[in-house]
Structures are given as structure tokens and as C-alpha cells.
Design a protein around this motif. Sequence first.
Motif, short mmCIF file in Angstrom:
data_model
loop_
_atom_site.label_atom_id
_atom_site.label_comp_id
_atom_site.label_asym_id
_atom_site.label_seq_id
_atom_site.Cartn_x
_atom_site.Cartn_y
_atom_site.Cartn_z
N ASP A 134 55.39 40.98 39.27
CA ASP A 134 54.55 42.26 39.77
C ASP A 134 53.05 41.85 39.53
O ASP A 134 52.12 42.57 40.21
CB ASP A 134 55.00 43.62 39.26
CG ASP A 134 56.27 44.14 40.12
OD1 ASP A 134 56.69 43.49 41.15
OD2 ASP A 134 56.40 45.51 39.72
N ARG A 180 68.59 48.17 34.32
CA ARG A 180 67.59 47.38 33.63
C ARG A 180 67.73 47.28 32.16
O ARG A 180 67.19 46.05 31.58
CB ARG A 180 66.15 47.73 34.07
CG ARG A 180 65.81 47.95 35.35
CD ARG A 180 65.56 46.73 36.01
NE ARG A 180 64.52 45.88 35.45
CZ ARG A 180 63.24 45.68 35.77
NH1 ARG A 180 62.94 46.09 36.84
NH2 ARG A 180 62.29 45.09 35.25
N ILE A 191 62.52 42.65 42.00
CA ILE A 191 63.46 42.06 41.00
C ILE A 191 63.53 40.66 41.62
O ILE A 191 63.35 39.52 40.80
CB ILE A 191 64.45 42.83 40.53
CG1 ILE A 191 64.23 44.20 39.86
CG2 ILE A 191 65.53 41.86 39.48
CD1 ILE A 191 65.54 45.15 39.52
N SER A 240 62.63 51.99 37.59
CA SER A 240 63.13 51.12 38.63
C SER A 240 64.47 51.33 38.85
O SER A 240 65.19 51.43 37.95
CB SER A 240 62.85 49.70 37.85
OG SER A 240 63.24 48.66 39.15
N SER A 241 64.67 51.50 40.05
CA SER A 241 66.06 51.23 40.41
C SER A 241 66.49 49.54 40.49
O SER A 241 65.39 49.03 40.11
CB SER A 241 66.68 51.89 41.89
OG SER A 241 65.73 51.44 42.69
N ALA A 284 60.31 39.16 35.16
CA ALA A 284 59.49 37.79 35.37
C ALA A 284 59.38 37.10 34.29
O ALA A 284 59.35 35.86 34.33
CB ALA A 284 58.19 38.37 36.19
N ASP A 333 56.46 41.33 24.20
CA ASP A 333 56.46 42.65 25.19
C ASP A 333 56.16 43.93 24.15
O ASP A 333 56.74 43.72 22.78
CB ASP A 333 58.00 42.80 25.74
CG ASP A 333 57.87 43.76 26.91
OD1 ASP A 333 57.42 44.83 26.77
OD2 ASP A 333 57.98 43.08 28.15
N ARG A 367 60.29 41.35 30.79
CA ARG A 367 61.44 41.56 31.72
C ARG A 367 61.59 40.65 32.74
O ARG A 367 61.83 39.33 32.44
CB ARG A 367 60.89 42.94 32.18
CG ARG A 367 60.99 44.24 31.25
CD ARG A 367 60.82 45.36 32.05
NE ARG A 367 60.39 46.65 30.88
CZ ARG A 367 61.47 47.25 30.36
NH1 ARG A 367 62.74 46.92 30.70
NH2 ARG A 367 61.02 48.37 29.84
N VAL A 377 49.84 43.30 23.57
CA VAL A 377 48.67 42.53 23.95
C VAL A 377 47.52 43.00 24.24
O VAL A 377 47.56 44.02 24.96
CB VAL A 377 48.94 41.00 24.72
CG1 VAL A 377 47.56 40.50 24.99
CG2 VAL A 377 50.18 40.47 24.55
#
Length: 409
Positions: A285, A102, A298, A43-44, A14, A33, A12, A126
Amino acid sequence: MMTYDVIVVGARVAGAATAMLLARRGLRVLALDRVAFPSDTISSHQVQLPGVALLHRWGLLDQIRASGAPPTREVRFDTPEVVLQGRFPQHQGVDALYSPRRTVLDSVLVEAARAAGAQVRENFRVEELVFSDGRVTGVRGSERGGSSIVESASLVVGADGKHSMVAAAVGAASYRQRPVRAFASYTYWSGAPMIGGAIYQRPQRTVAVFPTNDNLTMVYVSAPLAEFGTFRADIEGHYLKTLDLCGDLGDRIRAATRAERIRTTPDQPNTLRRSHGPGWALVGDAGAVMDSISAQGISNALRDAQLLADAIAAGFDGTKPMAAALADHQRRRDRAIIPMYDFTTGLTRFRPRLVETALLASLQRKPGEVDRFLGVIAGAVPLDRYFAPANALRLLGLRGLARLARGRV
Ligand SMILES: Cc1cc2nc3c(=O)[nH]c(=O)nc-3n(C[C@H](O)[C@H](O)[C@H](O)COP(=O)(O)OP(=O)(O)OC[C@H]3O[C@@H](n4cnc5c(N)ncnc54)[C@H](O)[C@@H]3O)c2cc1C
């Protein structure tokens, strides 16, 4: 020889940004991912000026604009003591906050990572890290329904969010940890057009209102964790009751149509983590997470991606030993994030400090100062300098400071 220079777990804001920046430097990058994009997440999505400036610098802002995410230049900052209306200041070539969904922002970054030459594998979970002589050398995981495979790299970057599996697997130490004090509840409304954005501070509540894609308005409420049980018993009722505390906002939203379900979460940890070790690094995060009340995650993640990519590139091209470059990244990250981190965890107490209330009151009828303050809460003007005694003296004068010393605003 390793198959990849860098494997990034999580793609995402990061992860995709880190993968893109490293691939642009010519490194062989694999980003993984467990979800497929476009993908929403809880998340806003206000991207503050420094984050917007990075998107601009990376050549991606036009795509965000083209998605229909409107720029927000003006903001109303509304507290029981003072109502401020101002414009964001210019910051590194941008002057607006954007609030792209997002599904839009993360996909733009994933596509940019691919366009730069990174391999991005979606629907790939993963499961564990692979170690050799105490050093991380790769990951083991699988595509949905597939069998487990190993991918190897010189460096594995955990960009896998606040419950980072990479951080847990390497035992990355937490520090400056603060308790969860607030939960968040937000949704989208059609028929409630906004020209600018609005932030309301009310007793035990913070409310943020920002326009987003598809002509929708995102309305976010933050409240003390202690009230979570009561709130959860009637989420929509309590959510709307909170908006009723904010002038005519409750009426305007009641007259609009709710376009999606209300998302409510108390999962808002506050912690910094050691961000590097042999064969591994953390970004976003995974390495530094804070409550959403200040809407910084973000922008923090994008800045951290740039800092980490610079460090990794220096390690690979031999400008610096990798371990020193990664240690440097952690220092820079902390220097950049700690003032806002401390301010944010302070906000979750819902008890503004007297000095903050006095400073805000002093800004009324000073448009230039209001704009500067908006730059502070956007993370574009250093927060520690703004709340430092010298600035308090400049804004309040000696008399104001004396009143403050007597406990009055
Ligand atoms: C209610 C709420 C509101 C928020 N509002 C804002 C806001 O307005 N503005 C703002 O700037 N920030 C906001 N934030 C914070 C923001 O959402 C985060 O800071 C940001 O998403 C962090 O990005 P990231 O890339 O580090 O992690 P994430 O967005 O969490 O991405 C991590 C990725 O890693 C993947 N992943 C995890 N584990 C694995 C695995 N084992 N294998 C493969 N993939 C894996 C996940 O699928 C995910 O896609 C908000 C947060 C919350 C909770």
C-alpha cells in the motif's frame, strides 16, 4: 559497512513477505513494526487466487489452512440484472480464495520472515529516515518507552501502508491519483454459516460475504462517500438495511449473533507512487493503494513483495545495477496493477458500465464462462483482455454488440 543490507519499515503482508523473501536469498534483513503480532488492522481479508498461489509457492498455505480459515471455491455473484453461481478456476496450483483474519495471516508471514533469518523487531516505531549525501542510509526510531536509536542499511524499504512515513520522507511522487469515493463497513457474525462466498451489487452498494476463522462470517458493505455522514448516524441500522437489499441475507444475518464491533472507514485513498530512489523503495500500500471494494490489496501486496524482492536480489548479486532493478520493479508493478486499479476506482462510482452489465448478462447458463469471470474479479485472468472488444464480440455476438451500440443490454 552497513549493519543490514535491507531495513523494511512495516511488517504486515507487504513488509513481512518482502523480509522473508530477501532473507531466504541470504540478505541481512531487519523488519520493524510499531505493533506487536498477532495484531488486527482495519481490513477485511479475502486473499484472491493470485495471493493464495503465492502463499502456496512460499510454503505457507498449509499454515493458513491449519488456522481454520476455510477455502472458498464457489461464489454467488448477484446483481439486479443477473445472478451467477460459479467456481474459481484453477490458478497456479490453487483453486480457492481464503479469508484468514489478519491476526492469522500477518503472524504467519512474520514468523516465516524470522524462520528465514530476518530480524523482526515489534513495538518499534520508525520516527524518521537518516540521509547521507541525498541517499537514505537508515532509520531512526525507538521501541515503546525506549530511547531513540539509528539502524543503518544499504536500502530502506517502506512497507508502512497507505499513509507511508517513508514515502512522505523521501517525497515519493503520486500519480494516477483518484478521489476517495466510497467508505467500507464490516463485521463478523456467528451462526450464519456459508458454504461459498457471495458478492452483491446493488444500487449504490456492494456487499461481500465470506467465511473466515472461528466459524465466523465476515460481511462487508461498501457505499458512496457522500452517504458517510448519514450512515454514521446509525451504523448498524444502515448496515442491516443494506443487507435487506440482498435477498434473504438481511434475515439470515439478523438471526445470527454479531461477534465483534462494526468497523467503518472512509480512509480509502487511490494512488500509485514512485516506488524507488537512492537508498529507498516502496512496497504494498505504501507504493500503490486502492479502494477495498475489489478486495485486492493483500494480493497486490504479496505480488509486489515478490517483484520487489526479485529486483533487490538482482541489485545485490550484481545481475543489474540496483537503480535499474528498482526502476524495473516499478514498471512491472504498474503493468500488473493498473487494469485492476482502474476497474476498482470505476466500481466506486456504483454505476456499472453498460458493457459490463451486458457481458454479465451473457454469462448466464454458461458455467465455464462464469468460472472465467470469477477468475477475472479474483485478478487471476487479465481484466483488460476480458473487457476488450474482442472478448465482448465473442460473448455477445454481433447482435449483442449492435444492441449495446443502441444503448440496450
Ligand atoms: C475496510 C478495508 C477492507 C479491506 N479488505 C480487503 C480484502 O478483503 N482483501 C484484500 O486483499 N485487501 C483488503 N484491504 C486492503 C488491505 O488491508 C491492504 O491493501 C493491505 O493491508 C496492505 O498491506 P501493507 O503490508 O502494504 O500495509 P499495512 O497492512 O497497512 O501494514 C503497514 C504496517 O506498517 C506499520 N507501520 C506504519 N508506520 C510505521 C512506522 N513509522 N514505524 C513502524 N511501523 C510502521 C504498521 O504498524 C503496519 O503494521 C482492505 C482495506 C480496508 C481499509
